[in-house]
Design a protein around this motif. Structure first.
Motif, short mmCIF file in Angstrom:
data_model
loop_
_atom_site.label_atom_id
_atom_site.label_comp_id
_atom_site.label_asym_id
_atom_site.label_seq_id
_atom_site.Cartn_x
_atom_site.Cartn_y
_atom_site.Cartn_z
N CYS A 141 0.86 -1.18 0.00
CA CYS A 141 0.00 0.00 0.00
C CYS A 141 0.90 1.24 0.00
O CYS A 141 2.04 1.18 0.46
N PRO A 142 0.42 2.36 -0.54
CA PRO A 142 1.28 3.55 -0.71
C PRO A 142 1.74 4.18 0.59
O PRO A 142 2.77 4.82 0.62
N ASP A 143 0.99 3.99 1.68
CA ASP A 143 1.38 4.62 2.95
C ASP A 143 1.18 3.62 4.09
O ASP A 143 0.25 3.75 4.89
N PHE A 203 4.20 -4.22 -5.08
CA PHE A 203 3.52 -3.16 -5.82
C PHE A 203 2.53 -2.46 -4.89
O PHE A 203 1.71 -3.11 -4.24
N ASP A 204 2.60 -1.14 -4.83
CA ASP A 204 1.62 -0.40 -4.02
C ASP A 204 0.57 0.28 -4.92
O ASP A 204 -0.21 1.10 -4.45
N ASN A 205 0.59 -0.08 -6.19
CA ASN A 205 -0.38 0.44 -7.14
C ASN A 205 -0.97 -0.72 -7.93
O ASN A 205 -0.25 -1.41 -8.66
N PRO A 206 -2.27 -1.00 -7.81
CA PRO A 206 -2.85 -2.14 -8.50
C PRO A 206 -2.75 -2.06 -10.02
O PRO A 206 -2.71 -3.08 -10.70
N VAL A 207 -2.70 -0.84 -10.57
CA VAL A 207 -2.56 -0.69 -12.02
C VAL A 207 -1.20 -1.22 -12.48
O VAL A 207 -1.09 -1.92 -13.50
N LEU A 208 -0.16 -0.91 -11.71
CA LEU A 208 1.18 -1.41 -12.06
C LEU A 208 1.23 -2.93 -11.96
O LEU A 208 1.85 -3.59 -12.81
#
Length: 216
Positions: free
Chosen positions: A90-92, A116-121
């Motif tokens: 998660c990003p934070d 990965f903290d971005n599901p799109v990536l």
């Protein structure tokens, strides 16, 4: 026993949080009532959730962890797949109350694994086709291997004269390099294998509608 209810056996009712998995109910079991007696801090549950480790297992150290269950599975099931394992984050994580290590996945040596903290990536990593020509990708992998070879030579030169503590740290570094070599080898193996196509939600809905019409 299912979380949030008292029924036992295969006919238990799924609680609301697991309701989206209803069609897969026959393929999984829900276990509850487990705890780790060595981890009682409020925000450390995630740190040992998949490892069940004793944080005080190493004498003289205030923190210790072991390999997580997902990585044990990845070691066996990921041999024949494009990616041995893909971790999600998660990003934070600090603001979300995550424990030390900021990861649910821990490697063989009990070190946290980035994800990965971005599901799109993560989606593009799994399903997007490579746009770079094959020859160029082969050249990039060869360059990465040459860099690793140079790094190993320098590290082995430094190893001479180190004390035990520093040698342990250097061993961790060598293991990281070996892990990278393994990933590079897998990348080379899958270079000319196209990723599977993932249908969009609209395509999936259209496919289900056609099946429903065929059934009628």
């Amino acid at each position: 026993m299912a979380a949030g209810c008292e029924e036992l056996g295969a006919d238990y009712r799924l609680p609301p949080g697991l309701a989206p998995l209803a069609r897969h109910k026959a393929d999984f079991s829900v276990v509850q009532g487990l705890s780790n007696k060595f981890a009682n801090e409020a925000h450390w549950g995630s740190t040992f959730w998949l490892t069940g480790a004793n944080r005080f297992a190493e004498p003289g150290q205030s923190f210790h962890n072991s390999i997580s269950a997902d990585q044990v599975a990845a070691g066996a099931l990921g041999v024949d797949t494009r990616f041995t394992s893909l971790q999600l984050g998660c990003p934070d994580p600090v603001a979300n109350g995550h424990g030390p290590g900021l990861s649910l996945a821990w490697g063989q040596r009990g070190k946290p694994m980035a994800g990965f903290d971005n599901p799109v990536l993560a989606y593009h990593r799994l399903f997007s086709d490579e746009t770079m020509p094959l020859a160029q990708r082969q050249a990039m992998l060869a360059e990465k291997r040459s860099v690793l070879d140079a790094v190993l030579v320098d590290a082995k030169r430094v190893q001479r004269g180190l004390n035990k503590t520093d040698n342990d740290k250097l061993d961790e570094y060598f293991q990281s390099v070996r892990d990278i070599e393994t990933r590079l080898g897998k990348d080379e193996k899958w270079l000319d294998v196209r990723r599977r196509r993932c249908r969009s939600p609209s395509q999936s809905q259209a496919s289900r509608a056609r099946r429903d019409q065929a059934d009628v």
